[in-house]
Design a protein around this motif. Structure first.
Motif, PDB file in Angstrom:
ATOM      1  N   LEU A   3     -16.650  -1.314  36.635  1.00 22.00           N
ATOM      2  CA  LEU A   3     -15.283   0.151  38.100  1.00 22.00           C
ATOM      3  C   LEU A   3     -16.257   1.148  37.779  1.00 22.00           C
ATOM      4  O   LEU A   3     -16.448   1.468  38.317  1.00 22.00           O
ATOM      5  CB  LEU A   3     -14.270  -0.206  37.527  1.00 22.00           C
ATOM      6  N   ILE A   4     -16.610   1.510  36.912  1.00 22.57           N
ATOM      7  CA  ILE A   4     -16.905   3.076  36.580  1.00 22.57           C
ATOM      8  C   ILE A   4     -18.390   2.760  36.828  1.00 22.57           C
ATOM      9  O   ILE A   4     -18.885   3.804  37.471  1.00 22.57           O
ATOM     10  CB  ILE A   4     -17.430   3.294  35.046  1.00 22.57           C
ATOM     11  N   GLU A   5     -19.472   1.917  37.292  1.00 20.74           N
ATOM     12  CA  GLU A   5     -20.618   2.129  37.999  1.00 20.74           C
ATOM     13  C   GLU A   5     -20.172   2.508  39.470  1.00 20.74           C
ATOM     14  O   GLU A   5     -21.591   2.588  40.458  1.00 20.74           O
ATOM     15  CB  GLU A   5     -21.445   1.310  37.898  1.00 20.74           C
ATOM     16  N   LEU A   6     -18.903   1.782  39.873  1.00 19.35           N
ATOM     17  CA  LEU A   6     -18.832   1.695  41.149  1.00 19.35           C
ATOM     18  C   LEU A   6     -18.037   3.465  41.869  1.00 19.35           C
ATOM     19  O   LEU A   6     -18.086   3.574  42.755  1.00 19.35           O
ATOM     20  CB  LEU A   6     -17.992   0.442  41.245  1.00 19.35           C
ATOM     21  N   ASP A   7     -17.499   3.944  40.812  1.00 15.69           N
ATOM     22  CA  ASP A   7     -17.020   5.115  41.337  1.00 15.69           C
ATOM     23  C   ASP A   7     -18.163   6.350  41.382  1.00 15.69           C
ATOM     24  O   ASP A   7     -19.191   6.818  40.992  1.00 15.69           O
ATOM     25  CB  ASP A   7     -16.590   5.331  39.750  1.00 15.69           C
ATOM     26  N   GLY A   8     -18.574   6.156  42.333  1.00  9.14           N
ATOM     27  CA  GLY A   8     -19.284   7.319  43.014  1.00  9.14           C
ATOM     28  C   GLY A   8     -18.647   8.689  42.815  1.00  9.14           C
ATOM     29  O   GLY A   8     -19.287   9.943  43.074  1.00  9.14           O
ATOM     30  N   ALA A   9     -17.476   9.360  42.243  1.00 11.02           N
ATOM     31  CA  ALA A   9     -17.395  10.479  42.394  1.00 11.02           C
ATOM     32  C   ALA A   9     -17.660  10.943  40.775  1.00 11.02           C
ATOM     33  O   ALA A   9     -17.595  12.233  40.015  1.00 11.02           O
ATOM     34  CB  ALA A   9     -15.436  11.095  41.592  1.00 11.02           C
ATOM     35  N   GLY A  10     -18.599  10.104  40.379  1.00 11.23           N
ATOM     36  CA  GLY A  10     -19.448  10.401  38.462  1.00 11.23           C
ATOM     37  C   GLY A  10     -18.350   9.442  37.595  1.00 11.23           C
ATOM     38  O   GLY A  10     -18.352   9.049  37.462  1.00 11.23           O
ATOM     39  N   THR A  11     -18.701  11.086  36.696  1.00 12.36           N
ATOM     40  CA  THR A  11     -18.025  11.024  35.400  1.00 12.36           C
ATOM     41  C   THR A  11     -16.497  11.807  35.592  1.00 12.36           C
ATOM     42  O   THR A  11     -16.473  12.653  36.096  1.00 12.36           O
ATOM     43  CB  THR A  11     -18.861  11.632  34.543  1.00 12.36           C
ATOM     44  N   GLY A  12     -15.521  11.928  34.559  1.00 14.67           N
ATOM     45  CA  GLY A  12     -14.432  13.018  34.490  1.00 14.67           C
ATOM     46  C   GLY A  12     -12.848  11.642  34.079  1.00 14.67           C
ATOM     47  O   GLY A  12     -13.098  10.989  33.594  1.00 14.67           O
ATOM     48  N   ALA A  13     -12.142  12.866  34.856  1.00  8.83           N
ATOM     49  CA  ALA A  13     -10.880  12.130  34.304  1.00  8.83           C
ATOM     50  C   ALA A  13     -10.472  11.110  35.232  1.00  8.83           C
ATOM     51  O   ALA A  13      -9.284  10.458  34.369  1.00  8.83           O
ATOM     52  CB  ALA A  13     -10.066  13.228  34.221  1.00  8.83           C
ATOM     53  N   VAL A  14     -10.831  10.917  36.181  1.00  7.14           N
ATOM     54  CA  VAL A  14     -10.705   9.448  36.673  1.00  7.14           C
ATOM     55  C   VAL A  14     -10.685   8.205  36.972  1.00  7.14           C
ATOM     56  O   VAL A  14     -10.267   7.092  36.095  1.00  7.14           O
ATOM     57  CB  VAL A  14     -11.148   9.557  38.379  1.00  7.14           C
ATOM     58  N   ASN A  15     -11.994   7.996  35.892  1.00  5.76           N
ATOM     59  CA  ASN A  15     -12.444   6.647  34.860  1.00  5.76           C
ATOM     60  C   ASN A  15     -12.038   6.742  34.056  1.00  5.76           C
ATOM     61  O   ASN A  15     -12.044   5.467  33.235  1.00  5.76           O
ATOM     62  CB  ASN A  15     -14.277   7.444  34.664  1.00  5.76           C
ATOM     63  N   LEU A  16     -11.800   8.484  33.370  1.00  5.79           N
ATOM     64  CA  LEU A  16     -11.157   7.902  32.041  1.00  5.79           C
ATOM     65  C   LEU A  16      -9.799   7.261  31.852  1.00  5.79           C
ATOM     66  O   LEU A  16      -8.536   5.634  31.653  1.00  5.79           O
ATOM     67  CB  LEU A  16     -11.120   9.296  30.513  1.00  5.79           C
ATOM     68  N   ILE A  17      -8.563   7.955  33.097  1.00  2.63           N
ATOM     69  CA  ILE A  17      -7.921   7.093  33.142  1.00  2.63           C
ATOM     70  C   ILE A  17      -7.427   6.053  33.793  1.00  2.63           C
ATOM     71  O   ILE A  17      -6.981   4.805  33.835  1.00  2.63           O
ATOM     72  CB  ILE A  17      -6.860   8.143  34.598  1.00  2.63           C
ATOM     73  N   VAL A  18      -8.399   5.339  35.075  1.00  2.07           N
ATOM     74  CA  VAL A  18      -8.340   3.792  35.753  1.00  2.07           C
ATOM     75  C   VAL A  18      -8.952   3.325  35.157  1.00  2.07           C
ATOM     76  O   VAL A  18      -8.438   1.907  35.306  1.00  2.07           O
ATOM     77  CB  VAL A  18      -9.256   4.128  36.842  1.00  2.07           C
ATOM     78  N   GLY A  19      -9.887   3.726  34.579  1.00  2.87           N
ATOM     79  CA  GLY A  19     -10.840   3.044  33.676  1.00  2.87           C
ATOM     80  C   GLY A  19      -9.956   2.657  32.474  1.00  2.87           C
ATOM     81  O   GLY A  19     -10.214   1.391  31.961  1.00  2.87           O
ATOM     82  N   GLY A  20      -9.350   2.958  32.288  1.00  3.46           N
ATOM     83  CA  GLY A  20      -9.241   3.451  30.661  1.00  3.46           C
ATOM     84  C   GLY A  20      -7.375   2.525  30.405  1.00  3.46           C
ATOM     85  O   GLY A  20      -6.907   1.438  29.935  1.00  3.46           O
ATOM     86  N   LEU A  21      -6.893   1.861  31.923  1.00  4.56           N
ATOM     87  CA  LEU A  21      -6.035   1.377  32.108  1.00  4.56           C
ATOM     88  C   LEU A  21      -6.538   0.352  32.519  1.00  4.56           C
ATOM     89  O   LEU A  21      -5.829  -1.185  31.325  1.00  4.56           O
ATOM     90  CB  LEU A  21      -4.685   2.390  32.734  1.00  4.56           C
ATOM     91  N   LEU A  22      -7.105   0.053  33.296  1.00  4.41           N
ATOM     92  CA  LEU A  22      -7.604  -1.050  32.522  1.00  4.41           C
ATOM     93  C   LEU A  22      -8.337  -1.780  31.749  1.00  4.41           C
ATOM     94  O   LEU A  22      -8.250  -2.948  31.747  1.00  4.41           O
ATOM     95  CB  LEU A  22      -8.718  -0.959  34.275  1.00  4.41           C
ATOM     96  N   TYR A  23      -8.919  -1.787  31.540  1.00  2.88           N
ATOM     97  CA  TYR A  23      -9.713  -1.499  29.766  1.00  2.88           C
ATOM     98  C   TYR A  23      -7.788  -2.593  28.805  1.00  2.88           C
ATOM     99  O   TYR A  23      -8.624  -3.413  28.560  1.00  2.88           O
ATOM    100  CB  TYR A  23     -10.235  -1.135  28.416  1.00  2.88           C
ATOM    101  N   LEU A  24      -7.586  -1.657  29.211  1.00  6.78           N
ATOM    102  CA  LEU A  24      -6.474  -1.739  28.078  1.00  6.78           C
ATOM    103  C   LEU A  24      -5.237  -3.342  28.705  1.00  6.78           C
ATOM    104  O   LEU A  24      -5.439  -3.915  27.500  1.00  6.78           O
ATOM    105  CB  LEU A  24      -5.292  -0.361  28.111  1.00  6.78           C
TER     106      LEU A  24
END
Length: 527
Positions: free
Chosen positions: A454-475
């Motif tokens: 999911l992180i690699e597909l995120d075209g917005a790069g690094t940041g809060a979106v990855n942490l929030i969305v990716g974090g919830l998915l991981y949990l």
């Protein structure tokens, strides 16, 4: 010790751990913000000098402890469990005074030897005036630590959390404020000193003034009690000297093998481990007095059972947390410290891997061995770690720089943990459930795979979106995979419910999670 008594001790540890968690989480968030602001304002090069300034003072903080921090937790906890409150109180007062006296002597050594230390040890003559100011930390850290550990030994975790929050608020605001008004590195150091002094003195006031009735006076029994205190603390003092020397030794190696920019990245990485300490500190701190209350001679089976549960439940928390930090390392570093810290994400991946050793009791072993009084094993573990790291650290740093130091640190820590685990097994029948640890690790790694995608597909790069969305998915993935892969079973969930029953707020908050896990476990068993 009956099963009910063991449960009661564990419930008290869980409740105390809650207070420590609240205090540690609050202070960590505040400190993290303050440290990030200071790091951004100073920049990598100046922040590298700021980091080096505290190498020797923090080394002397540990050298002046004499193992008293451990004694101020274990001995009062054991004596209070036996009903001897007066003696526990006298040991607290005696330990406090002894620690303060030694740290004062260490302060004079650092203050008057600052020029020599800055030139010969740190290879940075310009650090001498900063070092003189930072030397005040030695005395105030001693007061703060003695007070905090005395509270923990008396099961007054709430007071320990209060002074922790006071220290964090002041440190997180004064340092950045002083830097902003133009004081630079001096301002950052001054903020650190003032915050520590205020929190430590406030805690000592609570301990000795408001708690005056419960603290016994030192009398003719002092020599005997001093002998008991030192008999326990001195072996741990040696272990602490070795462990802290290793930590500071790596900074000295960096001063010769790395640039200021690399050292700044290194400091940012180690500061970021405060995220892990949010979970580590309350768990390990609460377990120490818990194990201290158990008699290793008469209740060997209960102690071993408590060890197994502690390792497994700590692994359920720390292994997925470690994998999550590894997964989001780039987002975490760039979002907080900025893209200028280009080396830090890779450093953070390696450093986070250290906590995967929790499966073989890495985070539990110290509290267990210190609690049962197996201080000789703790010393031998420290000697083994140092024996491996001393030659391996500089050798790998010469080849790979800071990466090599991290690899050496992990290898030496893993070796000593394996040794300590074997000793705990041989002497106390306490051994971790390696099969459960492997399943927990598998669940954490499996949950990371789609998260990385999911992180690699995120075209917005690094940041809060990855942490929030990716974090919830991981949990969600981890909580789903853990029962499916057998990392937790029905008895584990029931045990956790019992342990948390004494803390209503946490029990209510986690009830939906535990219910979800129980349904998955039941579904898997039916199939």
């Amino acid at each position: 010790m009956s099963s009910d008594e063991l449960t009661t001790i564990a419930q008290k540890a869980a409740r105390g751990g809650l207070f420590l968690f609240i205090g540690n989480t609050s202070s960590t968030v505040i400190l993290a913000v303050g440290i990030i602001i200071v790091a951004r304002l100073l920049g990598p090069s100046s922040y590298g000098l700021y980091t080096l300034t505290f190498v020797i003072p923090m080394l002397l903080v540990s050298l002046s402890d004499a193992g008293i921090n451990f004694a101020l937790v274990r001995l009062p906890a054991r004596l209070m469990a036996e009903g001897d409150h007066a003696r526990a109180s006298r040991l607290i007062r005696l330990g406090f005074l002894l620690k303060l006296s030694i740290s004062t002597a260490a302060f004079f050594v650092c203050y008057f030897g600052s020029a020599t230390i800055a030139t010969t040890v740190l290879n940075r003559p310009e650090l001498a005036p900063f070092l003189r100011l930072a030397s005040l930390v030695i005395v105030f850290q001693a007061i703060y630590d003695a007070t905090s550990n005395s509270f923990i030994g008396q099961d007054r975790m709430k007071n320990s959390a209060i002074i922790q929050i006071i220290q964090a608020i002041l440190k997180g605001t004064l340092g950045p404020a002083f830097v902003l008004i133009g004081l630079g590195i001096t301002g950052a150091i001054l903020g650190y000193v003032v915050a520590l002094a205020t929190a430590g003195l406030a805690g000592a006031t609570i301990l000795f003034t408001k708690g005056a009735r419960s603290l016994g006076q030192i009398d003719s029994s002092a020599p005997r009690e001093l002998s008991e205190l030192l008999g326990y603390s001195l072996p741990l003092y040696l272990a602490t000297i070795l462990a802290v020397f290793l930590t500071q030794y790596q900074n000295i190696v960096l001063a010769h093998f790395a640039s200021n920019v690399e050292i700044g990245n290194w400091g940012a990485t180690w500061n970021f481990t405060t995220l892990m300490m949010i979970l580590i500190y309350p768990v390990t701190t609460a377990m120490f007095p818990m194990f201290s209350k158990m008699d290793p001679k008469n209740r060997r089976s209960d102690l071993a059972r408590g060890f197994v549960r502690a390792v497994k439940y700590t692994s359920l928390l720390m292994i997925p947390a470690s994998v999550a930090v590894m997964t989001f390392s780039r987002d975490l570093i760039y979002l907080t410290y900025g893209s200028g810290y280009t080396f830090a994400p890779q450093y953070l991946v390696l450093l986070s891997a250290l906590y995967l050793l929790t499966a073989i009791s890495y985070l539990v072993l110290g509290s267990f061995l210190n609690g049962v009084g197996a201080t000789e094993t703790v010393v031998k573990m420290s000697l083994l770690t140092l024996a491996i790291y001393l030659p391996l650290g500089p050798a790998l740093a010469w080849v790979w720089g800071p990466y090599g130091l991290l690899v050496a640190y992990i290898l030496s820590s893993a070796t000593s943990t394996v040794y300590g685990t074997r000793q705990a097994s041989a002497k106390f029948d306490a051994r971790p459930d390696l099969k459960a640890g492997g399943r927990i690790l598998l669940a954490a790694l499996a949950a990371a795979v789609p998260t990385l995608g999911l992180i690699e597909l995120d075209g917005a790069g690094t940041g809060a979106v990855n942490l929030i969305v990716g974090g919830l998915l991981y949990l969600l993935l981890y909580l789903t995979l853990a029962p499916i892969l057998g990392a937790v079973d029905k008895q584990d969930i029931l045990n956790l419910r019992t342990l948390l029953s004494g803390t209503r707020a946490v029990s209510t908050l986690l009830k939906p999670v535990l219910d979800f896990e129980l349904k998955l476990v039941s579904s898997v068993r039916e199939k």
